[in-house]
Design an enzyme around this catalytic site. Structure first.
Site, PDB file in Angstrom:
ATOM      1  N   CYS A  47      44.993  35.233  43.252  1.00  0.00           N
ATOM      2  CA  CYS A  47      45.600  36.226  42.358  1.00  0.00           C
ATOM      3  C   CYS A  47      47.048  36.454  42.779  1.00  0.00           C
ATOM      4  CB  CYS A  47      44.819  37.537  42.416  1.00  0.00           C
ATOM      5  SG  CYS A  47      45.440  38.779  41.240  1.00  0.00           S
ATOM      6  N   ASP A  49      48.420  39.175  42.960  1.00  0.00           N
ATOM      7  CA  ASP A  49      48.488  40.481  43.621  1.00  0.00           C
ATOM      8  C   ASP A  49      49.208  40.405  44.971  1.00  0.00           C
ATOM      9  OD1 ASP A  49      47.635  42.845  45.222  1.00  0.00           O
ATOM     10  OD2 ASP A  49      46.408  43.261  43.459  1.00  0.00           O
ATOM     11  N   ARG A  51      49.038  42.121  47.484  1.00  0.00           N
ATOM     12  CA  ARG A  51      48.255  42.492  48.675  1.00  0.00           C
ATOM     13  C   ARG A  51      47.368  41.353  49.172  1.00  0.00           C
ATOM     14  NH1 ARG A  51      45.633  47.430  45.588  1.00  0.00           N
ATOM     15  NH2 ARG A  51      45.588  45.700  44.095  1.00  0.00           N
ATOM     16  N   HIS A 103      39.760  38.959  44.493  1.00  0.00           N
ATOM     17  CA  HIS A 103      39.758  40.114  45.412  1.00  0.00           C
ATOM     18  C   HIS A 103      39.208  41.352  44.722  1.00  0.00           C
ATOM     19  CE1 HIS A 103      43.385  42.207  43.710  1.00  0.00           C
ATOM     20  NE2 HIS A 103      43.553  41.009  43.200  1.00  0.00           N
ATOM     21  N   CYS A 106      40.838  44.096  41.864  1.00  0.00           N
ATOM     22  CA  CYS A 106      41.798  43.286  41.086  1.00  0.00           C
ATOM     23  C   CYS A 106      42.190  44.017  39.790  1.00  0.00           C
ATOM     24  CB  CYS A 106      41.184  41.932  40.751  1.00  0.00           C
ATOM     25  SG  CYS A 106      42.332  40.835  39.890  1.00  0.00           S
TER      26      CYS A 106
HETATM   27 CO    CO Z   1      44.138  40.599  41.268  1.00  0.00          CO
END
Ligand code: CO
Length: 217
Positions: A47, A49, A51, A103, A106
């Protein structure tokens, strides 16, 4: 205040200098030993993302991971970007493993779970709604919304691994070279731990209908 916000990016360039020094202190030839070509063993599909930094959470160094990231780590057969990455990684780099890593928490999966419209990204997230529909009985048996969310994150990863197995790119490499292994993992933002969800061995296509007889293209 506005000026401070603009200046923030300089931190990244300064951090790069510190990182170079740190690597050189460990090995004087850290950068010199980077070959003219790369030989990563792994393709990482994760992803976007912020993090979930692929190299950090797997303790990998430059040269080890070939990386593709998009919102909610989706493998879509009409996505020219991802399919180009997959073909290059499998055909040319000859990666042994392809890892799809989702994750918990998400934002893309959460958005797909809602009825809200988010504009253009609706078209991307719609693929996750399809995963929901495929597993609606199981998901709707979970009364706790957080459990349902976590399970959809996991099911989404497993569906994307199947999507990989259904590509002629992967099937051709399976038939000709007995690789790659396809992995589905999920990352927990709150513990930093990866969980191994699924593994498809070379040749183990889940459904026959997706098996190509030949690979001209
Ligand atoms: Co995500």
């Amino acid at each position: 205040m506005e000026n401070n916000q603009m200046e923030g990016f300089k931190k990244l360039l300064l951090s790069n200098q510190a990182w170079v020094q740190e690597k050189l202190d460990l090995r004087a030839d850290f950068f010199l030993r980077m070959k003219d070509h790369q030989e990563p063993e792994y393709l990482w599909i994760g992803c976007s993302d912020s993090r979930v930094p692929a190299e950090d959470i797997t303790g990998t160094e430059p040269g080890e991971l070939f990386v593709h990231r998009n919102i909610a780590n989706l493998v879509i057969h009409t996505d020219l970007n991802l399919m180009s990455v997959l073909q290059y990684a499998v055909d040319h780099l000859k990666v042994k493993h392809v890892i799809v890593c989702g994750h918990y928490g998400c934002g893309g999966v959460n958005a797909a779970l809602s009825r809200k419209s988010f504009g253009l990204i609706n078209k991307w997230l719609r693929n996750i709604k399809d995963v929901y529909r495929n597993y609606s009985r199981e998901l709707e048996s979970l009364t706790d919304p957080d459990h349902r969310f976590r399970r959809l994150v996991e099911l989404n990863v497993m569906e994307q691994v199947r999507n990989l197995a259904e590509t002629s790119i992967v099937q051709k490499a399976w038939q000709q070279e007995g690789r790659p292994w396809l992995h589905g993992w999920v990352y927990d933002l709150h513990t930093g731990r990866l969980k191994d969800l699924t593994l498809i061995h070379p040749g183990d296509l889940p459904d026959d209908i997706y098996q190509y007889e030949s690979f001209e293209n």
